[in-house]
Design a protein around this motif. Structure first.
Motif: not given
Length: 243
Positions: A177-178, A201-203, A215, A217, A219
């Motif tokens: 997810k990004a 946000s990247v994760g 999850g 990320a 952020v």
């Protein structure tokens, strides 16, 4: 109640029965190491990487009609006298060819301090793994930035937020997810010296099955020189159970 009213009510109930019969209620509960909203910490009381928040809510869909309502809640600490955020929303989802569309309205309510109360309209479009969403403030203020309810004479209405997101399963049970977002403040807020800013946000997330997922990320947001540590990048871990 006269006979005409009774008949009208009867027809309305009869029409609603198929929707009620196929309506679906789902719930969720989460524990996160830090709650960020649009890149900003929602616990501003301390400067720490780990500031746990308990979250949860429900969604109610009206069969296959596309209509839905919901509520989501989280512990917060950025308004004096308030420790709870309560979100109430409703909308309509539909398809246009291969694009999934979603339009609705959402109110952020802070029962201990209404200065932060904010209402937005939103619209989103999803194509494959990509989603674009825009939210537009309808209330007199946006998260209390203009101080409208306190009598400042300023308004936060017409503040806008655009978010571009990507979510793709890259391995069994693993989703990458990004997202990147941009907050454009209303002129009254900008004129008071508050800058527009970007968040990111990247994760990813791992689905354990049975409604349980984990999850993680990175952020954060820019303009840290103005907003301070609340915009600092954090590694956030969230455990979620869908009920």
């Amino acid at each position: 109640m006269n006979r005409t009213s009774i008949k009208t009510l009867g027809f309305a109930l009869a029409a609603a029965l198929p929707l009620l019969a196929s309506a679906q209620l789902t719930g969720n509960v989460s524990l996160t190491t830090n709650y960020k909203f649009r890149g900003q910490d929602q616990d501003a009381s301390k400067v720490k990487a780990v500031k746990p928040a308990l979250q949860g809510g429900f969604d109610y869909t009206f069969g296959d009609s596309g209509f839905y309502v919901g509520n989501w809640n989280s512990s917060v600490d950025w308004l004096s006298g308030n420790s709870l955020e309560m979100d109430f929303y409703g909308g309509y989802k539909f398809k246009a060819g291969e694009v999934d569309l979603d339009v609705g309205a959402l109110t952020y309510a802070y029962p201990g301090n209404s200065l932060g109360n904010t209402t937005e309209l939103y619209g989103a479009a999803t194509y494959g793994p990509f989603t674009a969403k825009y939210s537009h403030t309808l209330s007199n203020d946006y998260m209390g930035f203009a101080g409208a309810k306190a009598g400042s004479g300023l308004k936060g209405r017409n503040t806008g937020y655009v978010n571009l997101a990507f979510a793709q399963e890259v391995a069994p049970s693993v989703t990458l997810k990004a997202s990147v977002g941009f907050t454009r403040f209303a002129s009254d807020i900008k004129d008071s010296g508050v800058p527009n800013y970007m968040d990111y946000s990247v994760g990813g997330a791992y689905d354990f099955g049975s409604g349980l997922s984990l999850g993680a990320a990175v952020v954060g947001a820019n303009k840290k020189d103005f907003f301070g540590p609340v915009n600092k990048s954090r590694v956030i871990v969230t455990l979620t159970k869908t009920l």
